[in-house]
Design a protein around this motif. Sequence first.
Motif, PDB file in Angstrom:
ATOM      1  N   MET A  50       1.314   6.660  -5.836  1.00  0.00           N
ATOM      2  CA  MET A  50       0.697   7.901  -5.392  1.00  0.00           C
ATOM      3  C   MET A  50      -0.754   7.920  -5.854  1.00  0.00           C
ATOM      4  N   ILE A  51      -1.657   8.149  -4.918  1.00  0.00           N
ATOM      5  CA  ILE A  51      -3.077   8.293  -5.231  1.00  0.00           C
ATOM      6  C   ILE A  51      -3.295   9.719  -5.734  1.00  0.00           C
ATOM      7  N   VAL A  52      -3.924   9.853  -6.899  1.00  0.00           N
ATOM      8  CA  VAL A  52      -4.141  11.182  -7.483  1.00  0.00           C
ATOM      9  C   VAL A  52      -5.638  11.401  -7.717  1.00  0.00           C
ATOM     10  N   GLY A  53      -6.179  12.426  -7.062  1.00  0.00           N
ATOM     11  CA  GLY A  53      -7.567  12.814  -7.262  1.00  0.00           C
ATOM     12  C   GLY A  53      -7.628  14.192  -7.894  1.00  0.00           C
ATOM     13  N   LYS A  63      -2.796   9.396   8.046  1.00  0.00           N
ATOM     14  CA  LYS A  63      -1.386   9.672   7.750  1.00  0.00           C
ATOM     15  C   LYS A  63      -0.513   8.467   8.084  1.00  0.00           C
ATOM     16  N   GLN A  64      -0.770   7.857   9.216  1.00  0.00           N
ATOM     17  CA  GLN A  64       0.018   6.708   9.665  1.00  0.00           C
ATOM     18  C   GLN A  64      -0.095   5.552   8.675  1.00  0.00           C
ATOM     19  N   ARG A 120       2.586   2.278   4.590  1.00  0.00           N
ATOM     20  CA  ARG A 120       2.462   1.569   3.310  1.00  0.00           C
ATOM     21  C   ARG A 120       3.288   2.205   2.194  1.00  0.00           C
ATOM     22  N   GLY A 121       3.904   3.361   2.459  1.00  0.00           N
ATOM     23  CA  GLY A 121       4.688   4.034   1.419  1.00  0.00           C
ATOM     24  C   GLY A 121       3.822   4.560   0.295  1.00  0.00           C
ATOM     25  N   ILE A 122       2.654   5.108   0.664  1.00  0.00           N
ATOM     26  CA  ILE A 122       1.713   5.638  -0.329  1.00  0.00           C
ATOM     27  C   ILE A 122       1.649   7.158  -0.201  1.00  0.00           C
ATOM     28  N   PRO A 142      11.767   9.856  -6.727  1.00  0.00           N
ATOM     29  CA  PRO A 142      12.004   8.772  -7.699  1.00  0.00           C
ATOM     30  C   PRO A 142      11.489   7.402  -7.268  1.00  0.00           C
ATOM     31  N   ASN A 143      11.081   7.243  -6.004  1.00  0.00           N
ATOM     32  CA  ASN A 143      10.530   5.954  -5.574  1.00  0.00           C
ATOM     33  C   ASN A 143       9.100   5.730  -6.060  1.00  0.00           C
ATOM     34  N   ILE A 144       8.435   6.799  -6.505  1.00  0.00           N
ATOM     35  CA  ILE A 144       7.056   6.646  -6.990  1.00  0.00           C
ATOM     36  C   ILE A 144       7.100   6.005  -8.380  1.00  0.00           C
TER      37      ILE A 144
END
Length: 201
Positions: free
Chosen positions: A1-4, A57-58, A63-65, A102-104
């Motif tokens: 997960m990208i966190v800003g 979004k696509q 990529r499961g991000i 839980p996949n993150i």
Amino acid sequence: MIVGTLPPPRFTQGALKPGDVNFCYGSRDGQLWRILDTIFDLNLSYETSEKAIEERKQFLLERGIAICDIVASARRQKVDASDLGMKDIELRDIVGYLREYPNINTLIFTGGNSVNGPEYLFRKQIKEQGLRLKAVVTEVPRIHEFQLDLPRRTIRTVSLTAPSGAANRAVGSMEAYKAIKATRPDFNTFDFRVMQYKSFF
């Protein structure tokens, strides 16, 4: 997960500039999407349109991000995009999201541990929950891990160089950047970020 942290004020005011995309990291002044575009050859649109939003979004879905700002709301002393100027910060429950999804297994912070940066705010949040980051790699990009719940689940955090122009001076002072620049004069701060981000994406 990208966190800003959170987008520039114009995104909450609905006063977008030409070239802005009304999506996470959509500011025309930011570099995250240009970096990812370069790494994955996405041929993204850079415009205020549904098409541009859907392209991003696509990519994330394929990529499961996941992508999320840690700041739910804040006030600013000065109306600019600086993290330092945020006051009365309310945070999103990132640890709650980790439990819900839980996949993150990795959090990618777009910025380091400077005041009000994503890593700084996350450290503040997990400290209140009795969790702490353990250093794995101490040079930039710094990598940490922490244990979440039982059975133990290891979450890794990676603090990348911020994809904003404001971080260019910091990039320019890095020994790794200077070493490459010395042998490749055309190498620039954007190239450096592409190289850094590529190893994690």
